[in-house]
Scaffold this motif. Structure first.
Motif, PDB file in Angstrom:
ATOM      1  N   ARG A  40      -9.222   1.785  -1.335  1.00 18.88           N
ATOM      2  CA  ARG A  40      -9.420   1.509  -2.770  1.00 18.88           C
ATOM      3  C   ARG A  40      -9.962   2.713  -3.526  1.00 18.88           C
ATOM      4  NH1 ARG A  40     -13.383  -1.659  -0.058  1.00 18.88           N
ATOM      5  NH2 ARG A  40     -15.529  -0.966  -0.425  1.00 18.88           N
ATOM      6  N   SER A  41      -9.834   3.909  -2.939  1.00 20.10           N
ATOM      7  CA  SER A  41     -10.298   5.133  -3.589  1.00 20.10           C
ATOM      8  C   SER A  41      -9.104   5.962  -4.027  1.00 20.10           C
ATOM      9  CB  SER A  41     -11.161   5.937  -2.611  1.00 20.10           C
ATOM     10  OG  SER A  41     -10.378   6.400  -1.541  1.00 20.10           O
ATOM     11  N   PRO A  42      -9.345   6.984  -4.854  1.00 18.45           N
ATOM     12  CA  PRO A  42      -8.229   7.863  -5.236  1.00 18.45           C
ATOM     13  C   PRO A  42      -7.557   8.521  -4.036  1.00 18.45           C
ATOM     14  CG  PRO A  42     -10.108   8.197  -6.686  1.00 18.45           C
ATOM     15  CD  PRO A  42     -10.583   7.304  -5.590  1.00 18.45           C
ATOM     16  N   ARG A  43      -8.317   8.767  -2.974  1.00 14.87           N
ATOM     17  CA  ARG A  43      -7.685   9.336  -1.778  1.00 14.87           C
ATOM     18  C   ARG A  43      -6.683   8.360  -1.168  1.00 14.87           C
ATOM     19  NH1 ARG A  43     -12.750  10.797   1.747  1.00 14.87           N
ATOM     20  NH2 ARG A  43     -13.298   8.724   0.986  1.00 14.87           N
ATOM     21  N   GLY A  44      -6.976   7.055  -1.260  1.00  8.36           N
ATOM     22  CA  GLY A  44      -6.012   6.069  -0.791  1.00  8.36           C
ATOM     23  C   GLY A  44      -4.731   6.089  -1.597  1.00  8.36           C
ATOM     24  N   ALA A  45      -4.849   6.306  -2.906  1.00  9.32           N
ATOM     25  CA  ALA A  45      -3.647   6.424  -3.735  1.00  9.32           C
ATOM     26  C   ALA A  45      -2.832   7.648  -3.348  1.00  9.32           C
ATOM     27  CB  ALA A  45      -4.042   6.492  -5.211  1.00  9.32           C
ATOM     28  N   LEU A  46      -3.524   8.748  -2.970  1.00 11.42           N
ATOM     29  CA  LEU A  46      -2.812   9.936  -2.517  1.00 11.42           C
ATOM     30  C   LEU A  46      -2.060   9.651  -1.216  1.00 11.42           C
ATOM     31  CD1 LEU A  46      -2.262  12.955  -2.959  1.00 11.42           C
ATOM     32  CD2 LEU A  46      -4.341  13.441  -1.649  1.00 11.42           C
ATOM     33  N   LEU A  51       3.130   8.726   1.672  1.00  9.60           N
ATOM     34  CA  LEU A  51       3.965   7.863   2.512  1.00  9.60           C
ATOM     35  C   LEU A  51       5.206   7.396   1.760  1.00  9.60           C
ATOM     36  CD1 LEU A  51       1.222   5.678   4.232  1.00  9.60           C
ATOM     37  CD2 LEU A  51       2.420   7.651   5.180  1.00  9.60           C
ATOM     38  N   ALA A  52       5.036   7.013   0.495  1.00  5.02           N
ATOM     39  CA  ALA A  52       6.177   6.537  -0.292  1.00  5.02           C
ATOM     40  C   ALA A  52       7.220   7.637  -0.469  1.00  5.02           C
ATOM     41  CB  ALA A  52       5.701   6.035  -1.648  1.00  5.02           C
ATOM     42  N   ALA A  53       6.769   8.879  -0.688  1.00  9.03           N
ATOM     43  CA  ALA A  53       7.725   9.974  -0.867  1.00  9.03           C
ATOM     44  C   ALA A  53       8.534  10.201   0.403  1.00  9.03           C
ATOM     45  CB  ALA A  53       6.975  11.246  -1.263  1.00  9.03           C
ATOM     46  N   MET A  54       7.875  10.202   1.558  1.00  4.17           N
ATOM     47  CA  MET A  54       8.590  10.456   2.809  1.00  4.17           C
ATOM     48  C   MET A  54       9.549   9.315   3.158  1.00  4.17           C
ATOM     49  SD  MET A  54       5.729  12.301   5.258  1.00  4.17           S
ATOM     50  CE  MET A  54       4.415  11.112   4.937  1.00  4.17           C
ATOM     51  N   ILE A  55       9.105   8.065   3.028  1.00  5.57           N
ATOM     52  CA  ILE A  55       9.973   6.942   3.383  1.00  5.57           C
ATOM     53  C   ILE A  55      11.140   6.829   2.407  1.00  5.57           C
ATOM     54  CG2 ILE A  55      10.051   4.440   3.691  1.00  5.57           C
ATOM     55  CD1 ILE A  55       7.141   4.533   4.547  1.00  5.57           C
ATOM     56  N   ALA A  56      10.867   7.067   1.124  1.00  2.76           N
ATOM     57  CA  ALA A  56      11.928   6.939   0.125  1.00  2.76           C
ATOM     58  C   ALA A  56      13.023   7.980   0.334  1.00  2.76           C
ATOM     59  CB  ALA A  56      11.335   7.072  -1.279  1.00  2.76           C
ATOM     60  N   VAL A  57      12.634   9.222   0.651  1.00  2.00           N
ATOM     61  CA  VAL A  57      13.662  10.246   0.823  1.00  2.00           C
ATOM     62  C   VAL A  57      14.454  10.015   2.108  1.00  2.00           C
ATOM     63  CG1 VAL A  57      12.291  11.943   2.124  1.00  2.00           C
ATOM     64  CG2 VAL A  57      14.049  12.729   0.553  1.00  2.00           C
ATOM     65  N   LEU A 168       9.090  -2.783   7.736  1.00  2.08           N
ATOM     66  CA  LEU A 168       8.273  -2.552   8.930  1.00  2.08           C
ATOM     67  C   LEU A 168       7.699  -1.140   8.947  1.00  2.08           C
ATOM     68  CD1 LEU A 168      10.437  -4.326  11.658  1.00  2.08           C
ATOM     69  CD2 LEU A 168       8.373  -5.176  10.543  1.00  2.08           C
ATOM     70  N   THR A 169       8.499  -0.166   8.542  1.00  3.97           N
ATOM     71  CA  THR A 169       8.007   1.216   8.518  1.00  3.97           C
ATOM     72  C   THR A 169       6.848   1.367   7.548  1.00  3.97           C
ATOM     73  OG1 THR A 169      10.230   2.013   9.053  1.00  3.97           O
ATOM     74  CG2 THR A 169       8.672   3.606   8.153  1.00  3.97           C
ATOM     75  N   ALA A 170       6.967   0.802   6.343  1.00  2.00           N
ATOM     76  CA  ALA A 170       5.905   0.928   5.346  1.00  2.00           C
ATOM     77  C   ALA A 170       4.628   0.222   5.804  1.00  2.00           C
ATOM     78  CB  ALA A 170       6.386   0.374   4.012  1.00  2.00           C
ATOM     79  N   VAL A 171       4.757  -0.966   6.396  1.00  2.00           N
ATOM     80  CA  VAL A 171       3.567  -1.700   6.841  1.00  2.00           C
ATOM     81  C   VAL A 171       2.850  -0.939   7.949  1.00  2.00           C
ATOM     82  CG1 VAL A 171       2.784  -3.791   7.997  1.00  2.00           C
ATOM     83  CG2 VAL A 171       4.433  -3.959   6.147  1.00  2.00           C
ATOM     84  N   ILE A 172       3.578  -0.472   8.936  1.00  2.00           N
ATOM     85  CA  ILE A 172       2.945   0.211  10.069  1.00  2.00           C
ATOM     86  C   ILE A 172       2.357   1.552   9.646  1.00  2.00           C
ATOM     87  CG2 ILE A 172       3.363   1.199  12.342  1.00  2.00           C
ATOM     88  CD1 ILE A 172       5.559  -0.884  12.731  1.00  2.00           C
ATOM     89  N   ALA A 173       3.105   2.338   8.882  1.00  2.00           N
ATOM     90  CA  ALA A 173       2.596   3.639   8.451  1.00  2.00           C
ATOM     91  C   ALA A 173       1.386   3.490   7.542  1.00  2.00           C
ATOM     92  CB  ALA A 173       3.710   4.421   7.741  1.00  2.00           C
ATOM     93  N   GLY A 174       1.437   2.561   6.594  1.00  2.00           N
ATOM     94  CA  GLY A 174       0.286   2.361   5.712  1.00  2.00           C
ATOM     95  C   GLY A 174      -0.941   1.868   6.458  1.00  2.00           C
ATOM     96  N   THR A 175      -0.759   0.962   7.410  1.00  2.00           N
ATOM     97  CA  THR A 175      -1.891   0.459   8.184  1.00  2.00           C
ATOM     98  C   THR A 175      -2.544   1.572   8.985  1.00  2.00           C
ATOM     99  OG1 THR A 175      -0.858  -1.719   8.325  1.00  2.00           O
ATOM    100  CG2 THR A 175      -2.575  -1.210   9.928  1.00  2.00           C
ATOM    101  N   ILE A 176      -1.751   2.430   9.607  1.00  2.00           N
ATOM    102  CA  ILE A 176      -2.319   3.539  10.382  1.00  2.00           C
ATOM    103  C   ILE A 176      -3.030   4.523   9.470  1.00  2.00           C
ATOM    104  CG2 ILE A 176      -1.730   5.498  11.858  1.00  2.00           C
ATOM    105  CD1 ILE A 176       0.535   3.843  12.994  1.00  2.00           C
ATOM    106  N   ALA A 177      -2.433   4.826   8.320  1.00  2.00           N
ATOM    107  CA  ALA A 177      -3.028   5.817   7.416  1.00  2.00           C
ATOM    108  C   ALA A 177      -4.364   5.358   6.866  1.00  2.00           C
ATOM    109  CB  ALA A 177      -2.055   6.108   6.266  1.00  2.00           C
TER     110      ALA A 177
END
Length: 803
Positions: A40-46, A51-57, A168-177
Motif C-alpha cells: 500500500r506504499s508508492p513502492r508497491g505501485a512501482l 510487473l504490468a509492463a513485463m507481462i503486457a509486452v 495465473l502469471t499476474a497473481v503469482i508474480a504479484g504475490t512474490i513481489a
C-alpha cells in the motif's frame, strides 16, 4: 564495552573503547525481508507498474496465433484482475488458500465477459453456459489451441487460454513481489509465461526485439533495485561519517554502472536481435499430432459405386461461383493396404487434419474466388471443397456446431466435419485455384518429389509389373513414363459402372479386383478401378501419386460461374493427382473414353506373363542325436546392433551445449574466487595473509547479502557480521588481523595457518546461518568481485620505517 587491543610490546591487553554510534551499528541487523506495508506504499505501485509492463509486452506474443487484436481484451482484463488479487492478498495478509479461492472466484466472474462474452448474460453476467466454457477451457483449451490452425479469432471460446495464463502469471508474480523475502523470484513466473506463449503460439514471433528490451531493462532494473530499497534503516545509517560517505559513493557508483549496463544491453539487443530472431522457433502445434483418428472413418471410395448407380439423378448439392474448369474435391486418399485406398496418417507419410475456422493460412498462389455450396441430399463427413482453402464460413442453424467440428488437411487439400453434413447445411468457401496445365506443358516439366505412404510389395497385384513393362517399355523419363501408363490404360480399357445398359463390372479396388482388371485382354471397369491402377503403377515407377474422389459436371451443364450448378450423383468421378514442379498437384485422368478412343501403342509384342512363384522346399529335418547325448550348444546370438555415434553426438550436443553455456560462467566465478583465496593464503608476508583472511570474511558477507560498508574499520565490520550472522568469533578474528597488520613483528607461517583455520570456522558459521538458496547464490555472487579492495602495502610501509 571493552575490546582487545594491541600493546607496544606485541602483547594483548584490554582497554575500554567508545566508538560513536557503535551500539546502534552493531544492533542493526542487515536483513532483507518482506515488508507488510509495501503493497500500500508508492513502492508497491512501482512494483505493480514494472510487473504490468513485463507481462503486457509478453502478452503481445498471442497476436500471431490469434490473427487479430481480439486477444487484447482477455489478456488485459486478466492482467489487471491478477494484480488486484495479489495486492489484496498482500494488503490483508491472506493465506495461500485464500489467495487461491480469490483467484478462482475472479476467474469465474471476470472470465465470463473477458473470454466467454457470448455465453455470459448481457455480455457480463456469469451464466451456466459461460461457467461451462471456462471449466472446459481450463482443462482442454490447451490441447485445442495447438491442434487448431491459426487464426484463433474464429473460435471465441479459446480465449480462455490467454486469459487463464495471464491471470495465473499476474497473481503469482504479484504475490512474490509483495510478500516474498526475495522479490526477484517474481521474474520466474514471468519467464514461464513467455515460454507458454511461445509454445502455444506459432513459429512467428511478435515484436521480439521490443519484448527483449522491455523485459530485460525493466526486469533487471526492478530486480536489482529491490534488495537495496528493502534494507532496514540500520544499515543505511552507518556510525561514522566516513562510512556514510562511502555508502553514498557506492550507491551512486552502482546506479551509474547499472544504468550503463542496461543502456549497453538495450543497444546490443536492438542491433543484434534482428539477425538472431530470423532463426525459426518450434511451437507445440508443429510437433503435436492432432487428436482426430482417421482410421475410424470410411474411405470415400467405398461410396463411389453407390453414388454412380443409385443416386445418379439426385441433386447432392448446389454450387455457386465455381471457377471455369474447376473440380469439386471430396477427399484425397494416399494409403493402400491391399483392400482399400484410405487416408494416410502422419506416421505413414500422409497429411494431418487440424481444426480450422473462417480463416486458413495458406501459401498457395493463384486466383482467389468465393464458392458457395448448399447441401441437398448429400450426407457424410467429407466436405465438398474447391482448390486450396483459405477459409470456410458456415451458415444456417447448425453453423456453430459445424464450425467447431471442421478439420482440414492442407497437404491433401481435403476437409471433413465430425458433425457430419445434412440436407440444408450451407457454407461459403474462400479458395485459391489455378488452371490445369496441358499435356504439352506437363511433358516439358518434371514430376516433383513428395512423400506418400509406401505400399507393401505383397499388397500389389501380381499382374501390375507385367502391364507396366508392356506400357512403358524401356522409357526412363518420369513424365513420359506417367503418360505412357495413362494412355495404355485408357486405350486398353472399357468404361463400365455395371449399369443395366453396360457390360458387367465388379465394384471395389482391392488387390484381387485390380489384378483381375489388369489380367483381362479387354479391361472393364470404372473411374475407381482405373484411377487406383494408375496410382499403384505410378508409385511403383517412383512417381508420387494419390487418388482423389470428387465431382465435375459435364461440359454442357457447367454453365457460367455466376449461375448455380446442381451437382448430381452421376457427376461423381475419381482421378489421380501427381505433383509437378511449378504446377503443384495436377489431376491426371485414366478413365477410358469410348467416344475418343486412343489406339494402344504397346512397347513390346506381348505382355510378359507374371512370374510363377515356386513353393520353397521344406527344410531338412535335423539328424537325431545319439542316445544318451544331449545337445547343449546354445543357439547363435543375433549380431549386436552397431552403436549410432552420430545420433549420440547430436543428443550430447543438443543437451550439453546449452548446459555448457550455463555452467561456464558459474565455473569461471568459482575458479576466480578459488584463485583469489589461494593468493591471499600464500601471500609473501604474514601480515598480508592475515589481512587477506579478513578480506575473505568481508567478501563472503557481501556475497551473502550483508555487505560491510567500505568505510568501516575491521572492528565495525566485525560487529555487523557478528550481529547479522550470529558469529561472535568474528570480533576476535578482526582483532587478530589488526594485531598482525599494525604490530611490530610479522606473523609467522604457523600463526597465519592457525588464523586461516579460524577464518574458515567463521565462514562456516556465516553460511550455516543462511538457507541453502542464499548459500548457493553466495557461491556464484559477483558482489565481492567488484567491491573495492583497500589492500595495504605492508612492504612499502615497512620500508618507510627502515632507517
Amino acid at each position: 564495552m571493552a575490546e582487545p587491543t594491541s600493546t607496544g610490546t606485541g602483547r594483548t591487553g584490554t582497554v575500554p573503547i567508545a566508538l560513536p554510534g557503535w551500539d546502534r551499528l552493531v544492533a542493526a541487523p542487515a536483513r532483507v525481508g518482506p515488508d507488510p506495508t509495501r503493497a500500500r506504499s508508492p513502492r508497491g505501485a512501482l512494483d505493480a507498474a514494472a510487473l504490468a509492463a513485463m507481462i503486457a509486452v509478453l502478452g503481445l506474443g498471442w497476436a500471431p496465433v490469434w490473427g487479430s487484436n481480439q486477444y487484447l481484451r482477455p489478456t488485459l482484463l486478466a492482467l489487471v484482475t491478477g494484480l488486484a488479487v495479489a495486492w489484496l492478498g498482500a494488503r490483508f495478509r491472506w493465506r495461500a488458500i485464500s489467495v487461491l479461492a480469490a483467484t478462482i472466484v475472479a476467474y469465474a466472474l471476470i472470465g465470463g465477459p473477458a473470454a466467454a462474452g457470448q455465453a455470459a448474460g448481457a455480455g457480463f453476467v456469469p451464466t451456466a453456459s459461460s461457467l461451462r466454457i471456462l471449466a472446459r477451457g481450463a482443462v482442454t483449451g490447451w490441447k485445442q489451441i495447438v491442434t487448431t490452425v491459426p487464426p484463433m479469432h474464429a473460435f471465441p471460446e479459446l480465449a480462455v487460454v490467454p486469459f487463464l495464463a495471464t491471470l495465473l502469471t499476474a497473481v503469482i508474480a504479484g504475490t512474490i513481489a509483495w510478500r516474498s523475502r526475495t522479490a526477484a523470484w517474481a521474474l520466474a513466473p514471468i519467464a514461464a509465461y513467455f515460454v507458454a506463449v511461445a509454445l502455444l503460439g506459432t513459429a512467428v514471433a511478435e515484436r521480439p526485439v521490443l519484448q527483449g528490451i522491455v523485459v530485460g531493462v525493466v526486469g533487471l532494473a526492478w530486480a536489482g533495485g529491490r534488495p537495496t530499497r528493502a534494507r532496514r534503516p540500520g544499515v543505511r545509517s552507518p556510525a561514522s561519517p566516513a562510512a556514510t560517505a562511502a555508502m553514498r559513493r557506492l550507491r551512486t557508483r552502482r546506479l551509474a554502472i547499472g544504468a550503463g549496463m542496461l543502456a549497453v544491453g538495450a543497444v546490443l539487443a536492438g542491433g543484434l536481435a534482428p539477425g538472431l530472431v530470423a532463426v525459426p522457433r518450434t511451437a507445440l502445434r508443429d510437433v503435436v499430432a492432432p487428436p482426430l483418428d482417421l482410421q475410424d472413418l470410411t474411405s470415400p471410395l467405398a461410396e463411389f459405386r453407390a453414388l454412380k448407380k443409385n443416386r445418379a439423378q439426385e441433386t447432392l448439392f448446389t454450387v455457386t461461383g465455381l471457377p471455369a474448369g474447376a473440380r469439386v474435391r471430396l477427399a484425397a486418399v494416399d494409403a493402400y493396404d491391399g483392400e482399400v485406398y484410405n487416408v494416410g496418417t502422419p506416421t505413414q507419410g500422409g497429411g494431418s487434419y487440424v481444426r480450422v475456422g473462417t480463416e486458413i493460412r495458406s501459401r498457395a498462389r493463384g486466383t482467389h474466388a468465393a464458392v458457395g455450396i448448399t447441401v441437398g441430399t448429400y450426407d457424410g463427413v467429407w466436405i465438398p471443397t474447391v482448390g486450396d482453402l483459405t477459409g470456410i464460413d458456415w451458415g444456417g442453424p447448425r453453423a456453430g456446431e459445424l464450425t467447431g467440428a471442421t478439420y482440414y488437411d492442407a497437404t491433401t487439400r481435403s476437409a471433413l466435419t465430425t458433425a457430419g453434413l445434412r440436407p440444408g447445411d450451407r457454407y461459403r468457401l474462400a479458395v485459391v485455384t489455378n488452371p490445369t496445365p496441358t499435356d504439352a506443358q506437363l511433358r516439358a516439366a518434371e514430376p516433383a518429389r513428395a512423400v506418400v505412404p509406401r505400399v507393401s510389395p505383397d499388397q500389389l497385384p501380381a499382374t501390375l509389373a507385367g502391364k507396366m513393362t508392356q506400357f512403358m517399355g524401356e522409357t526412363t523419363e518420369p513424365a513420359e513414363r506417367l503418360f505412357l501408363l495413362r494412355d495404355g490404360l485408357r486405350a486398353s480399357g472399357l468404361l463400365s459402372s455395371g449399369l443395366a445398359d453396360q457390360q458387367p463390372s465388379l465394384p471395389g479396388h482391392s488387390t484381387w479386383r485390380i489384378n483381375k482388371l489388369l489380367g483381362e485382354k479387354r479391361m472393364v471397369g470404372d473411374d475407381e478401378q482405373f484411377a487406383v491402377a494408375l496410382a499403384l503403377m505410378a508409385n511403383r515407377a517412383g512417381i508420387p501419386a494419390r487418388v482423389v474422389m470428387g465431382f465435375y459436371p459435364s461440359p454442357g451443364r457447367a454453365g457460367p460461374p455466376a449461375r448455380p450448378c446442381e451437382v448430381k450423383g452421376s457427376d461423381v468421378h475419381v482421378w489421380v493427382e501427381v505433383p509437378f514442379r511449378s504446377y503443384g498437384w495436377v489431376p491426371i485422368d485414366a478413365t477410358p473414353d469410348d467416344e475418343h478412343k486412343v489406339q494402344p501403342v504397346p512397347r513390346t509384342a506381348k505382355a510378359p506373363k507374371p512370374p510363377t512363384l515356386q513353393e520353397p522346399e521344406p527344410p531338412a529335418a535335423p539328424a537325431p542325436e545319439p542316445p544318451g547325448k544331449l545337445n547343449d550348444t546354445p543357439p547363435p546370438k543375433p549380431p549386436a546392433k552397431a552403436f549410432d555415434w552420430a545420433a549420440f553426438a547430436v543428443v550430447v550436443g543438443a543437451v550439453g551445449g546449452p548446459l555448457l553455456l550455463v555452467l561456464l560462467p558459474v565455473a569461471a566465478i568459482l575458479a576466480y574466487k578459488a584463485r583469489r583465496r589461494s593468493r591471499r593464503m600464500r601471500a609473501e608476508l604474514g601480515a598480508d595473509r592475515l589481512s587477506g583472511g579478513w578480506r575473505e570474511i568481508v567478501d563472503a558477507a557481501a556475497d551473502l547479502g550483508r555487505p560491510v560498508p567500505a568505510g568501516a574499520t575491521r572492528r565495525e565490520g566485525a560487529g555487523l557480521i557478528a550481529s547479522s550472522f550470529a558469529v561472535p568469533a568474528a570480533a576476535t578474528v578482526a582483532h587478530r588481523a589488526d594485531i598482525g597488520v599494525f604490530g611490530t613483528a610479522d606473523p609467522t607461517s604457523q600463526e597465519a595457518a592457525e588464523y586461516w583455520r579460524d577464518v574458515d570456522s567463521v565462514l562456516r558459521g556465516m553460511r550455516s546461518s543462511q538457507g541453502w538458496p542464499t548459500r548457493l547464490r553466495g557461491r556464484i555472487s559477483l558482489r565481492s568481485i567488484h567491491r573495492p579492495a583497500r589492500r595495504r602495502t605492508i612492504v612499502a610501509r615497512r620500508r618507510r620505517r627502515e632507517p
